[in-house]
Every structure is written in C-alpha cells, then in structure tokens.
Design a protein around this motif. Structure first.
Motif, PDB file in Angstrom:
ATOM      1  N   GLY A   1       0.814  -1.219   0.000  1.00  0.00           N
ATOM      2  CA  GLY A   1       0.000   0.000   0.000  1.00  0.00           C
ATOM      3  C   GLY A   1       0.842   1.261   0.000  1.00  0.00           C
ATOM      4  N   TRP A   2       1.896   1.267   0.831  1.00  0.00           N
ATOM      5  CA  TRP A   2       2.781   2.430   0.885  1.00  0.00           C
ATOM      6  C   TRP A   2       3.481   2.640  -0.448  1.00  0.00           C
ATOM      7  CZ3 TRP A   2       8.160   2.892   0.518  1.00  0.00           C
ATOM      8  CH2 TRP A   2       8.664   4.166   0.841  1.00  0.00           C
ATOM      9  N   CYS A   3       3.956   1.552  -1.057  1.00  0.00           N
ATOM     10  CA  CYS A   3       4.646   1.664  -2.339  1.00  0.00           C
ATOM     11  C   CYS A   3       3.680   2.113  -3.438  1.00  0.00           C
ATOM     12  CB  CYS A   3       5.307   0.342  -2.704  1.00  0.00           C
ATOM     13  SG  CYS A   3       6.748  -0.038  -1.667  1.00  0.00           S
ATOM     14  N   ALA A   4       2.427   1.687  -3.356  1.00  0.00           N
ATOM     15  CA  ALA A   4       1.426   2.160  -4.320  1.00  0.00           C
ATOM     16  C   ALA A   4       1.257   3.674  -4.214  1.00  0.00           C
ATOM     17  CB  ALA A   4       0.088   1.456  -4.079  1.00  0.00           C
ATOM     18  N   THR A   5       1.257   4.180  -2.978  1.00  0.00           N
ATOM     19  CA  THR A   5       1.150   5.624  -2.773  1.00  0.00           C
ATOM     20  C   THR A   5       2.328   6.362  -3.396  1.00  0.00           C
ATOM     21  OG1 THR A   5      -0.039   5.277  -0.709  1.00  0.00           O
ATOM     22  CG2 THR A   5       0.987   7.425  -1.010  1.00  0.00           C
ATOM     23  N   THR A   6       3.515   5.820  -3.198  1.00  0.00           N
ATOM     24  CA  THR A   6       4.713   6.426  -3.778  1.00  0.00           C
ATOM     25  C   THR A   6       4.615   6.464  -5.293  1.00  0.00           C
ATOM     26  OG1 THR A   6       6.020   5.575  -1.931  1.00  0.00           O
ATOM     27  CG2 THR A   6       7.227   6.280  -3.875  1.00  0.00           C
ATOM     28  N   LEU A   7       4.143   5.375  -5.900  1.00  0.00           N
ATOM     29  CA  LEU A   7       4.006   5.315  -7.352  1.00  0.00           C
ATOM     30  C   LEU A   7       2.943   6.287  -7.855  1.00  0.00           C
ATOM     31  CD1 LEU A   7       4.285   1.442  -7.676  1.00  0.00           C
ATOM     32  CD2 LEU A   7       5.893   3.097  -8.653  1.00  0.00           C
ATOM     33  N   ILE A   8       1.878   6.478  -7.080  1.00  0.00           N
ATOM     34  CA  ILE A   8       0.856   7.464  -7.449  1.00  0.00           C
ATOM     35  C   ILE A   8       1.468   8.856  -7.485  1.00  0.00           C
ATOM     36  CG2 ILE A   8      -1.207   8.656  -6.567  1.00  0.00           C
ATOM     37  CD1 ILE A   8      -2.164   5.847  -5.604  1.00  0.00           C
ATOM     38  N   ASP A   9       2.280   9.179  -6.477  1.00  0.00           N
ATOM     39  CA  ASP A   9       2.928  10.484  -6.446  1.00  0.00           C
ATOM     40  C   ASP A   9       3.877  10.680  -7.626  1.00  0.00           C
ATOM     41  OD1 ASP A   9       1.561  11.029  -4.169  1.00  0.00           O
ATOM     42  OD2 ASP A   9       3.251  10.754  -2.802  1.00  0.00           O
ATOM     43  N   MET A  10       4.360   9.572  -8.187  1.00  0.00           N
ATOM     44  CA  MET A  10       5.259   9.618  -9.340  1.00  0.00           C
ATOM     45  C   MET A  10       4.498   9.462 -10.660  1.00  0.00           C
ATOM     46  SD  MET A  10       8.120   7.140  -7.553  1.00  0.00           S
ATOM     47  CE  MET A  10       9.367   7.168  -8.833  1.00  0.00           C
ATOM     48  N   SER A  11       3.153   9.422 -10.574  1.00  0.00           N
ATOM     49  CA  SER A  11       2.270   9.253 -11.749  1.00  0.00           C
ATOM     50  C   SER A  11       2.523   7.932 -12.476  1.00  0.00           C
ATOM     51  CB  SER A  11       2.421  10.431 -12.717  1.00  0.00           C
ATOM     52  OG  SER A  11       2.057  11.633 -12.090  1.00  0.00           O
ATOM     53  N   ARG A  12       2.983   6.932 -11.766  1.00  0.00           N
ATOM     54  CA  ARG A  12       3.207   5.597 -12.346  1.00  0.00           C
ATOM     55  C   ARG A  12       1.984   4.732 -11.995  1.00  0.00           C
ATOM     56  NH1 ARG A  12       9.164   4.514 -10.044  1.00  0.00           N
ATOM     57  NH2 ARG A  12       8.678   2.360 -10.630  1.00  0.00           N
ATOM     58  N   TYR A  13       0.865   5.037 -12.688  1.00  0.00           N
ATOM     59  CA  TYR A  13      -0.434   4.516 -12.266  1.00  0.00           C
ATOM     60  C   TYR A  13      -0.614   3.024 -12.538  1.00  0.00           C
ATOM     61  CZ  TYR A  13      -1.569   9.427 -11.684  1.00  0.00           C
ATOM     62  OH  TYR A  13      -1.570  10.737 -11.291  1.00  0.00           O
ATOM     63  N   GLU A  14      -0.058   2.509 -13.634  1.00  0.00           N
ATOM     64  CA  GLU A  14      -0.180   1.072 -13.907  1.00  0.00           C
ATOM     65  C   GLU A  14       0.458   0.256 -12.777  1.00  0.00           C
ATOM     66  OE1 GLU A  14      -1.696  -0.718 -16.070  1.00  0.00           O
ATOM     67  OE2 GLU A  14      -2.101   0.508 -17.846  1.00  0.00           O
ATOM     68  N   GLU A  15       1.674   0.648 -12.401  1.00  0.00           N
ATOM     69  CA  GLU A  15       2.370  -0.061 -11.331  1.00  0.00           C
ATOM     70  C   GLU A  15       1.658   0.137  -9.998  1.00  0.00           C
ATOM     71  OE1 GLU A  15       6.915   0.563 -11.835  1.00  0.00           O
ATOM     72  OE2 GLU A  15       5.917   2.122 -13.017  1.00  0.00           O
ATOM     73  N   ALA A  16       1.161   1.344  -9.770  1.00  0.00           N
ATOM     74  CA  ALA A  16       0.432   1.624  -8.528  1.00  0.00           C
ATOM     75  C   ALA A  16      -0.813   0.754  -8.424  1.00  0.00           C
ATOM     76  CB  ALA A  16       0.053   3.099  -8.460  1.00  0.00           C
ATOM     77  N   LEU A  17      -1.523   0.608  -9.545  1.00  0.00           N
ATOM     78  CA  LEU A  17      -2.740  -0.206  -9.537  1.00  0.00           C
ATOM     79  C   LEU A  17      -2.422  -1.654  -9.202  1.00  0.00           C
ATOM     80  CD1 LEU A  17      -5.782  -0.349 -10.053  1.00  0.00           C
ATOM     81  CD2 LEU A  17      -5.267  -0.792 -12.474  1.00  0.00           C
ATOM     82  N   GLU A  18      -1.318  -2.163  -9.743  1.00  0.00           N
ATOM     83  CA  GLU A  18      -0.922  -3.548  -9.467  1.00  0.00           C
ATOM     84  C   GLU A  18      -0.644  -3.749  -7.985  1.00  0.00           C
ATOM     85  OE1 GLU A  18       2.685  -6.703 -10.456  1.00  0.00           O
ATOM     86  OE2 GLU A  18       2.477  -4.887 -11.669  1.00  0.00           O
ATOM     87  N   LEU A  19       0.115  -2.830  -7.372  1.00  0.00           N
ATOM     88  CA  LEU A  19       0.433  -2.980  -5.950  1.00  0.00           C
ATOM     89  C   LEU A  19      -0.793  -2.741  -5.067  1.00  0.00           C
ATOM     90  CD1 LEU A  19       4.000  -1.439  -5.557  1.00  0.00           C
ATOM     91  CD2 LEU A  19       3.322  -3.838  -5.566  1.00  0.00           C
ATOM     92  N   ALA A  20      -1.660  -1.799  -5.471  1.00  0.00           N
ATOM     93  CA  ALA A  20      -2.895  -1.584  -4.703  1.00  0.00           C
ATOM     94  C   ALA A  20      -3.755  -2.841  -4.723  1.00  0.00           C
ATOM     95  CB  ALA A  20      -3.664  -0.399  -5.281  1.00  0.00           C
ATOM     96  N   ALA A  21      -3.819  -3.500  -5.885  1.00  0.00           N
ATOM     97  CA  ALA A  21      -4.594  -4.740  -5.986  1.00  0.00           C
ATOM     98  C   ALA A  21      -3.985  -5.837  -5.118  1.00  0.00           C
ATOM     99  CB  ALA A  21      -4.659  -5.194  -7.441  1.00  0.00           C
ATOM    100  N   ARG A  22      -2.656  -5.886  -5.052  1.00  0.00           N
ATOM    101  CA  ARG A  22      -2.003  -6.883  -4.197  1.00  0.00           C
ATOM    102  C   ARG A  22      -2.307  -6.624  -2.729  1.00  0.00           C
ATOM    103  NH1 ARG A  22       4.255  -7.562  -6.228  1.00  0.00           N
ATOM    104  NH2 ARG A  22       3.870  -7.743  -8.473  1.00  0.00           N
ATOM    105  N   SER A  23      -2.284  -5.358  -2.333  1.00  0.00           N
ATOM    106  CA  SER A  23      -2.578  -5.042  -0.928  1.00  0.00           C
ATOM    107  C   SER A  23      -4.011  -5.416  -0.577  1.00  0.00           C
ATOM    108  CB  SER A  23      -2.307  -3.561  -0.644  1.00  0.00           C
ATOM    109  OG  SER A  23      -3.152  -2.715  -1.401  1.00  0.00           O
ATOM    110  N   ILE A  24      -4.943  -5.184  -1.507  1.00  0.00           N
ATOM    111  CA  ILE A  24      -6.347  -5.534  -1.274  1.00  0.00           C
ATOM    112  C   ILE A  24      -6.519  -7.050  -1.184  1.00  0.00           C
ATOM    113  CG2 ILE A  24      -8.635  -5.547  -2.356  1.00  0.00           C
ATOM    114  CD1 ILE A  24      -7.933  -2.722  -3.423  1.00  0.00           C
TER     115      ILE A  24
END
Length: 374
Positions: A208-231
């Motif tokens: 979840g934390w890494c997804a947030t970092t990727l969102i701040d970097m506008s790396r949304y595909e990678e963020a979505l993958e990690l957010a899905a893993r956290s869920i």
C-alpha cells in the motif's frame, strides 16, 4: 488540485531515499532474511515476509545496489542482536516466560537501542538506515525476532497504528516499556476499528505504501498492481481501496475509480483522502457542486487539511464564486505556506480577477518553491 495517495496506517511519504530508476539493476538479495533462510525458526511459525517487503521497496524507490546491501546487512544484524539479547536473558528458552514479561523486555531492548519514530517517513528500508522505527517497521522487526525465537504472534491493524498480538497480550512496539503491553481483552476497547491477520498484513501495508509512492510519481499502472495486491491480502482496509481508486482514475477508468473510492468510504467514512480524491474526480467531469460537498466532508473531519481547502477553492472558482475561492486558497496557504499548487492557483485566480500585481507575487513564490524542490 493536488491528488494524494492514501498511505496505509496514517503514514506520509518521504522522498529521502528515492533514486533515479534509470540504469539500476536489482542485486541478488542473498542475505535477506526469509522463510527459507531461517532454519532456526519452527516451521509452523509464520514469519514477516521481510525479503518481499524489502524487494518491493527497493524496486519502487530505485535503491542502489550499495544501499540494498547495507540495508540487508544492517537489518539482519539488528535482528540477530536482539535474538541474542533475549537468549542471554533466558538461556533455557522463552517457552515458559510469561508473555507480558517477554514483550516488556523487548520493548526495553528496543528503546535502549533504537529511536521510536511517529513519522510515516520511516518504513523498513528507511528505518534500518536511520535507526528510527515507526510502529510498522518496528512490528516487522520484532515479529521477525519473535519468529526466530519460536514465538507465534499475529498482526492487528487500526487506522494510524500497527500492533502485534500474542496469545494473551498485545505488544505496541514503539511505546515506552511501561505502556507497551496490555491484555488482549482490551484491544477492542482501545482500538474498536482494528482488524487482525497474519504476517501477510505487514506485506499488505508495504504494498500500500509503495502504491502511494508510485501514485505520487504518476506511475499509475504499477500503482494499480500494488494496490490490488494489498487488497488481496487485506480486503477490509479502506486505505488500500482508496489507492486503488486513485490509480484507476489516473488511468482514465473513472467509473471503476468511483466504485473503489465508494468501497473505501463504506469501510471508513472518516477517510479524508477518499473524500478529497472523490471530489477531484467529480471536479474533472464538471460536477463541481458535488465535488464541493466531498471537500466539505473532508474539512468536517479534518478542518486543517490544506488539500481540501485548495480543492474546494478550485470548485468555487469553476462556479464563478471568486471571492470565496480566494478565501479557500488563502486558508490552504495559511495552513501550508509552502503549498506550491495553492500559490499557482491563487495567482491564476488573481490574474483572472484583474489583480496582476498580486498575481505576480504568487507566481514568484511558486517559482521559488519549485526551485527549492529541485
């Protein structure tokens, strides 16, 4: 408007250890503690997935090979040292040691050797480098110590906090020894919105934390993958659903984004970040009154939230209510004088209102802040 990812358990993101991703290859992390490398850990004791946590952080932050090696070596030294400390106290093992006594002893060892941090900027890799641990990174560390000693614990997560739960007692790793341990029966009373799980909950927080970092970097595909893993690991955490919604919106999948944000709010109606980000989506499709209602909810929950004031100012500006909009931008800047977006937004509004001189001052301040960021 400023989009903010939702950092698990109330954390905030640090850029202190963000390196360029270009040209960095991941080293083979042979020295990482893992389930496979701990022969001394009984097979039935679940360990914190330290190797995967660190690999994920290293990949997202682009940590150099040298820093990876230092972090891994230092982490393993920390754990081994604490284990040896416990063994010297109880040479015959901890099987007959009362849980409260064991946890209190570990709290004393922790505070004698490390600094407790209440900043979300300290996750596992940054904690190890700085010697400052927050409740999350300290829980990873101590759960690993306990697993190596043959002691089983589970994880309890509540908004803003991570705890370890034994058979009879709860261990709040960063609290002073006298306050660090309490009986399990008081957990519901102290933390009524907690949920419990195994060691994978700690990995979920890392994702979840890494997804947030990727969102701040506008790396949304990678963020979505990690957010899905956290869920997948913890589907009842509102923060994870919030990040999922933000990433989906970044990819232009608004209907799905609304669904994820609504899911987040159903799990935690007090999640300010979800209200803010839902408002941002509504603003982007011209539904400014509804967006403003979301920001009002956020401000009701957190009156000093600069993002919500800035975002509300944007909605009011779109509705032509310029004086009210200006007041919101001023409020945001009073709360956060280095809020770059708010200075730009205020400047643009003043320019629109024909106040060129005041607008230029705002833009100059924004330029100054931009230079400082670089």
């Amino acid at each position: 408007m400023r989009r903010r990812g939702c950092v698990p358990v109330g954390f905030t993101v640090s850029s202190s250890f963000i390196y360029s991703n270009s040209g960095i290859s991941m080293m083979a992390v042979k020295i990482l503690p893992s389930r496979e490398t701990h022969a001394e850990c009984p097979a039935k004791i679940q360990q914190a997935p330290v190797a995967e946590i660190l690999r994920t952080e290293f990949s997202v932050l682009g940590t150099s090979s040298e820093h990876q090696r230092r972090i891994c070596e230092r982490y393993d030294n920390y754990v081994q040292s604490i284990v040896e400390c416990v063994k010297s106290e109880w040479p015959e093992g901890i099987s007959k040691v009362p849980e409260r006594e064991l946890f209190t002893f570990l709290a004393d060892v922790f505070h004698s050797n490390f600094k407790a941090s209440y900043s979300g900027e300290k996750l596992l890799s940054t904690s190890v480098l700085s010697n400052e641990f927050n409740c999350y990174s300290a829980s990873v560390l101590m759960s690993d110590v306990l697993a190596r000693l043959g002691k089983r614990v589970s994880v309890a997560i509540t908004p803003g906090h991570v705890l370890l739960k034994g058979d009879k007692c709860v261990f709040e790793t960063t609290r002073e020894p006298g306050d660090a341990v309490f009986l399990n029966r008081y957990l519901d009373f102290r933390y009524p919105f907690h949920h419990e799980g195994g060691m994978d909950f700690l990995l979920a927080v890392a994702y979840g934390w890494c997804a947030t970092t990727l969102i701040d970097m506008s790396r949304y595909e990678e963020a979505l993958e990690l957010a899905a893993r956290s869920i997948a690991l913890n589907p009842d955490d509102a923060d994870f659903w919030c990040n999922h919604g933000i990433a989906l919106d970044g990819l232009g999948r608004r209907d799905e984004a609304f669904s994820s944000l609504d899911r987040a709010l159903s799990l935690n109606p007090k999640l300010v970040e979800a209200w803010n980000n839902k408002g941002i989506i509504l603003d982007s499709i011209g539904r400014h009154e509804e967006a403003m209602a979301c920001y009002d909810w956020a401000l009701k929950l957190k009156p000093k939230d600069a993002d919500a004031w800035n975002n509300k100012g944007g909605s009011l500006e779109e509705l032509g209510r310029h004086e009210e909009s200006l007041a919101c931008y001023n409020k945001a800047l009073k709360l956060d004088p280095e809020y770059l977006d708010a200075w730009n937004n205020k400047g643009a509004l003043l320019e629109k209102m024909g106040k060129e001189r005041q607008a230029k001052k705002c833009f100059k301040m924004a330029e100054k802040l931009e230079r400082q960021k670089k």
